[in-house]
Design a protein around this motif. Structure first.
Motif, short mmCIF file in Angstrom:
data_model
loop_
_atom_site.label_atom_id
_atom_site.label_comp_id
_atom_site.label_asym_id
_atom_site.label_seq_id
_atom_site.Cartn_x
_atom_site.Cartn_y
_atom_site.Cartn_z
N ALA A 2 13.80 -10.08 -2.00
CA ALA A 2 13.95 -10.33 -0.44
C ALA A 2 11.83 -10.47 -0.30
CB ALA A 2 13.16 -9.56 0.49
N VAL A 3 12.01 -11.19 0.73
CA VAL A 3 9.78 -11.16 0.49
C VAL A 3 9.73 -10.07 2.21
CG1 VAL A 3 9.23 -12.80 -0.60
CG2 VAL A 3 9.77 -12.88 2.19
N SER A 4 9.33 -9.06 2.69
CA SER A 4 9.23 -9.05 3.26
C SER A 4 8.22 -8.26 4.07
CB SER A 4 10.61 -7.66 3.55
OG SER A 4 10.23 -6.17 2.49
N LEU A 5 7.93 -7.83 5.67
CA LEU A 5 6.74 -7.08 5.84
C LEU A 5 7.36 -5.67 6.73
CD1 LEU A 5 4.59 -10.13 6.86
CD2 LEU A 5 4.17 -8.78 5.12
N PRO A 6 7.84 -4.76 6.22
CA PRO A 6 8.36 -3.84 6.70
C PRO A 6 7.42 -2.77 7.67
CG PRO A 6 7.76 -2.85 4.45
CD PRO A 6 7.22 -4.85 4.78
N GLU A 7 5.83 -3.05 7.74
CA GLU A 7 5.47 -2.38 8.70
C GLU A 7 5.95 -1.82 9.85
OE1 GLU A 7 4.61 -4.52 6.68
OE2 GLU A 7 2.68 -4.30 5.90
N VAL A 8 5.62 -2.87 10.46
CA VAL A 8 6.17 -2.32 12.05
C VAL A 8 7.44 -1.75 12.27
CG1 VAL A 8 7.53 -3.75 14.40
CG2 VAL A 8 5.48 -4.33 12.51
N SER A 9 8.72 -1.74 11.77
CA SER A 9 10.01 -1.03 11.38
C SER A 9 10.06 0.17 10.81
CB SER A 9 10.79 -2.46 11.31
OG SER A 9 10.96 -2.69 9.73
N LEU A 10 9.04 0.30 9.55
CA LEU A 10 9.19 1.38 9.31
C LEU A 10 8.13 2.44 8.99
CD1 LEU A 10 10.68 0.06 5.99
CD2 LEU A 10 12.41 0.48 7.74
N LEU A 11 7.19 1.62 9.61
CA LEU A 11 6.03 3.02 9.63
C LEU A 11 4.65 2.62 10.65
CD1 LEU A 11 4.04 1.24 6.30
CD2 LEU A 11 6.17 3.76 6.80
N GLY A 12 5.58 1.94 12.01
CA GLY A 12 4.93 1.73 13.28
C GLY A 12 3.49 0.97 13.17
N CYS A 30 9.63 -7.73 -3.39
CA CYS A 30 7.99 -7.48 -2.52
C CYS A 30 7.86 -7.92 -1.05
CB CYS A 30 7.92 -10.11 -3.22
SG CYS A 30 6.13 -10.16 -2.26
N ALA A 31 6.86 -6.11 -0.45
CA ALA A 31 7.24 -5.56 1.09
C ALA A 31 6.02 -5.41 0.89
CB ALA A 31 8.25 -4.32 0.89
N GLY A 32 5.93 -4.87 2.34
CA GLY A 32 4.23 -4.90 2.78
C GLY A 32 3.56 -5.45 1.99
N GLY A 33 2.44 -4.53 1.77
CA GLY A 33 1.08 -5.10 1.18
C GLY A 33 1.89 -6.21 -0.36
N GLY A 34 2.59 -5.96 -0.74
CA GLY A 34 3.04 -6.83 -1.84
C GLY A 34 2.70 -8.08 -1.14
N ARG A 61 12.05 -6.85 10.78
CA ARG A 61 13.53 -6.63 9.65
C ARG A 61 12.82 -6.19 8.40
NH1 ARG A 61 17.39 -12.18 10.08
NH2 ARG A 61 17.00 -12.16 7.63
N SER A 62 13.27 -4.67 8.37
CA SER A 62 12.76 -4.27 7.43
C SER A 62 12.89 -4.78 5.60
CB SER A 62 13.03 -2.62 7.43
OG SER A 62 14.50 -2.50 7.27
N ASP A 63 14.57 -5.39 6.24
CA ASP A 63 15.50 -6.39 4.46
C ASP A 63 14.60 -6.99 4.23
OD1 ASP A 63 16.16 -7.08 6.84
OD2 ASP A 63 18.26 -7.08 5.10
N GLY A 64 13.61 -7.20 5.41
CA GLY A 64 12.86 -9.01 4.86
C GLY A 64 14.10 -10.56 4.61
N VAL A 65 13.31 -12.06 3.59
CA VAL A 65 14.19 -12.57 4.02
C VAL A 65 14.37 -12.94 2.36
CG1 VAL A 65 13.83 -14.39 4.32
CG2 VAL A 65 13.81 -13.27 6.52
N ALA A 80 1.21 -1.03 -0.11
CA ALA A 80 -0.13 0.04 -0.60
C ALA A 80 0.93 1.55 -0.32
CB ALA A 80 -0.59 0.24 1.03
N ASN A 81 0.94 2.83 -1.07
CA ASN A 81 1.32 3.48 -0.75
C ASN A 81 0.73 3.81 0.38
OD1 ASN A 81 1.09 6.72 -1.67
ND2 ASN A 81 2.76 5.75 -2.90
N ILE A 82 2.51 4.43 1.14
CA ILE A 82 3.09 5.03 1.93
C ILE A 82 2.44 6.15 2.33
CG2 ILE A 82 3.66 5.35 4.06
CD1 ILE A 82 3.74 2.34 3.32
N ARG A 83 2.38 7.68 1.26
CA ARG A 83 1.79 8.82 1.78
C ARG A 83 0.79 8.11 1.26
NH1 ARG A 83 6.09 12.00 2.25
NH2 ARG A 83 7.51 11.01 0.64
#
Lengths: 537, 537
Positions: free
Chosen positions: B155-165, B132-136, B193-197, B86-89
């Motif tokens: 990488a696949v990643s879920l950066p929501e917690v680390s980058l967006l709170g 492939c990040a977050g909502g991706g 982990r923002s950079d994922g796996v 999802a677009n952050i802005r």
């Protein structure tokens, strides 16, 4: 100095506890002027954290000091009022974290009442002898049987939604439909009707189990209490005394005999060290003492140290001594006291599971994460194990191990009904029984028992980075993430209360419609109506 | 004019849909400058509601227009990027209700992808050909199989917690542990982990199913797509066209052929009328048309009319005609189209279940709450049934009835896996099969099918009071209460996403740590670090 959870029946301000053979009477008679903090009066048997601390103390003493009790009657010492629930002015004046923490503790105590009914043969009976609103009805809902006086005025009600713009968040919504099986459209009517439901309708809707007219009420309560007592096979033995806890509280930590906590306020962490037994095994020895100390520590940290967001869990001692001690208890579960201690430790582990702090277990040489104490590691969000000698003694031959025993395969289920091992390996088909045994770091890694196992060269940096990166995260995001990860798989009334109901309540608590200056919670009793943003979200 | 959910592959801005025999390719290639509202660029294949409206349209057309498709490959048309989520802005600039409603719709579409895999023999395959990040990654998680390119960077990643709170709130946390059975401590590491796996570790941790080097990736995708296609017994028949919906939108309501909505803006309500069939039964007739119209209406009301907090559900028509129509479909479920229509109506009913509006069904003379339409009444929070003649025609012999058919005993389960009747009578031991049949108001009351059944004298006042007292409540408290009451009993990945994960996300969305001026969501990309209140709640 923060909140103390110490209490004793001799000094209760709000409850009277009377034991009469197999029946105990727990009478709520709140002292209006004895709120735990200033600023409100506890009218109409409404409660605050102080009232609930006494209730928790009573439920514990009934199990340990009065093993002969088979029925606990919860009733009111006031005329026409059973309990008006949590005090509104207290809630309205409280910070968000106080409200949430207060709700969590009250939820845990109500779960413990159900646990006593299910696992200790002490069945709770609500003798609702007057109006019973909100948290008052939620207290009754935690009892196995609800008897309501049929006097044309006493009703059970959940007025939170209609009067306060918040939820009945101490299990109310969940227990009405999921425990008592009230039809959900009737539950909807009930939860939006401030005057509640009384008499025969309350029985028909399943909100209470029976009613009795005022003239027959006391006799009906005694009859029902005796009938419930016959369900139990509890022995009429003398109990043990729960002596006052010894603790040393300083600015930097809290120390007990078997448990200590060291605060790092700059870093936002607490290091909790649980020490294994140093005495030979005895039923009422180390595990009970350690459990009481850990319970007290968890409650104090949650309430008094909200800024310390990451808890680092360590153990110290001899794994064989831990195993010998737990063996004695697990081999004597037909002994009421052994059972009580195991049940109590189960509840304290559940407290950890629902604690909104990041939990990181460090497994090092000299630790004793065996059996009951291995559950602490499994309760953590992550487990790090040192693969090598102690960092400060590279020549040592001491190595860290984890030992899984019968204690890890059944006696300590989580709220979701699974063991912590089952939760850890949820949906994976491996046979968990093969995990019985002792694992060094490499074995533990290979079997998925730890998150990582750095060697002694990497250990200091990796642990430092793991902790620092955790404490840098948004505390709210951590709370939400942990609440979702910790309870995989099936859900129960218990996990629904902590996971679903509490999450919605937290959201509502921070919304202006409840807690804003014009919100319902703030305006209650002011004579002014709340003003709502009508947008549905 | 608000958001429209109309879309067609010929005019997609962000997706390309290509059907190649049994395999369909759904290629995400987002037009940066084509956000649904101004103010942000959809960089790196990030998405907003507009992108997801096209995805939803594609999933629907695949099922109805391309019945021969057995595998749907979801991939990216951009180099090195699968989808950034999802677009952050867009999120940072959106109102709370927009964010929550957007997340709900994206969740429903991802659930529909899983539903297509489970019930329509169209298996979704994520061909993750770049980062492939977050909502991706949450989009990939909704697929049955994830193939990740092993190029040392993707990488696949879920950066929501680390980058967006905030949380990965489109099912991410839940699907990782509850669907893919990632060990929960690894899930904790992954989600912080923002950079994922990437690469082999992503397979070992169960985050993806397989990897392939860039040179072999396209072939691996084709091979896997063909292999997945063999699982399906889908016939290679021509589909039907989903023609553009006809609707008449005014300030006061929306009208379709079989469904209409009348707004009462002052009262904060919508009256939704669903009309029964007027033509003889045909497979692709009334139920499909009505379902499409109701689906569109629900989406439009949720997105464009947040102030209309109470929906009043009515039906008009001939119960026998409804039953004849549904009978034709239920008797031909081996026909792909009959099955699709039943599955589609199931999904629209589920949309109602998770709609944060109070739902009140009014069952009056002339209504046709039979079978499939009786589900509408059962989806409501309350059911009122008029026990007498029409209010405006006291001499009429017309009376309201409810008819329960096979449609109410299986084909339309809720997200919790129970039918709406099973949910209604959860934990009650009565044999539900005896509820097969036609009930007048007195019978319906006696059998617990309706909340109340006032007579024609009481009806106008009772209904008016029920609605007025509902709309006077805190909208937030209603949302929380309904979310707890509607899903009794067992929980599934689906109910956990809507009930637990979404509730925590809603809470986090309104907290200053995320959405305050110094919060992580607002400060992301600004070069300034977020400032957190470190108190844990």
């Amino acid at each position: 100095m923060g909140v103390s959870f110490d209490a004793h029946p001799d000094s209760y301000r709000h409850w009277r506890l009377r034991v009469d053979g197999p029946i105990a009477w727990l009478v709520l008679d709140v002292a209006e002027d004895a709120g735990i903090v200033p600023g409100y009066e506890l009218k109409l048997n409404s409660y605050d954290l102080g009232v609930d601390i006494e209730l928790y103390d009573a439920t514990q003493r009934l199990r340990f000091e009065h093993p002969g009790v088979r029925t606990v009657v919860v009733t009111s010492g006031k005329d026409k009022v059973f309990c008006a629930g949590a005090n509104i002015r207290m809630l309205a004046a409280s910070s968000h974290e106080w409200k949430v923490n207060f709700c969590k503790f009250t939820n845990e105590t109500r779960n413990a009442m159900e646990d006593a009914t299910a696992h200790s043969g002490q069945t709770y009976l609500a003798a609702v002898n007057g109006s019973c609103a909100g948290g008052g009805y939620e207290l009754a809902l935690a009892c196995d049987h609800i008897l309501l006086v049929d006097d044309n005025s006493s009703a059970v009600s959940l007025p939170e939604v209609s009067l306060l713009g918040v939820l009945p968040g101490t299990g109310g919504l969940t227990r009405v439909v999921d425990k008592r099986h009230v039809r959900k459209d009737l539950a909807d009517v009930f939860a939006t009707r401030s005057d509640g439901v009384k008499g025969r309708t309350a029985v028909t809707w399943r909100l209470v189990d029976e009613i009795a007219p005022p003239s027959a009420f006391d006799q009906a309560v005694r009859d029902r209490a005796r009938e419930l007592a016959t369900r139990s096979t509890r022995p009429d033995e003398p109990g043990i005394q729960l002596a006052p806890l010894r603790r040393d509280v300083t600015d930097d930590g809290i120390r007990y005999d078997h448990v200590s906590a060291e605060f790092d306020r700059a870093g936002g962490t607490v290091t909790i060290i649980v020490r294994g037994p140093s005495e030979p095994p005895s039923v009422d020895g180390w595990l009970l003492a350690m459990t009481r100390q850990l319970d007290d520590l968890v409650l104090r940290l949650r309430t008094n140290e909200p800024d310390l967001g990451t808890w680092i869990l360590k153990t110290e001692g001899d794994s064989d001594a831990v195993i010998a001690h737990e063996r004695l208890l697990l081999d004597s579960l037909d002994n009421w006291l052994s059972n009580e201690i195991i049940q109590y430790y189960k509840r304290v582990l559940k407290r950890l599971d629902v604690t909104s702090r990041s939990l990181i277990a460090l497994i090092e040489p000299g630790s004793c994460f065996a059996g009951v104490l291995a559950e602490l590691a499994l309760a953590a969000d992550r487990q790090y194990m040192l693969d090598g000698p102690p960092v400060d003694d590279p020549d040592s031959e001491l190595r860290a191990v984890i030992t899984l025993t019968d204690a890890n395969f059944g006696p300590f289920p989580m709220g979701n009904g699974l063991t912590r091992l089952e939760s850890r390996f949820y949906g994976q088909s491996d046979d968990l029984k093969q995990l019985h045994g002792t694992f060094d770091a490499a074995d533990a890694m290979a079997h998925g028992l730890v998150t990582d196992a750095p060697d002694d060269i990497d250990w200091p940096d990796e642990i430092r980075i793991a902790i620092e990166s955790r404490t840098a995260l948004s505390p709210d995001a951590c709370t939400g993430m942990e609440a979702n990860h910790r309870f995989v798989g099936p859900e129960t009334v218990e996990t629904k209360i902590f996971g679903r109901l509490a999450a919605w309540q937290n959201w509502i608590f921070v919304r202006p419609n409840a807690s804003g200056p014009d919100g319902a919670l703030r305006r209650y009793g002011s004579g002014q109506k709340a003003v709502f943003d009508r947008k549905r979200v």
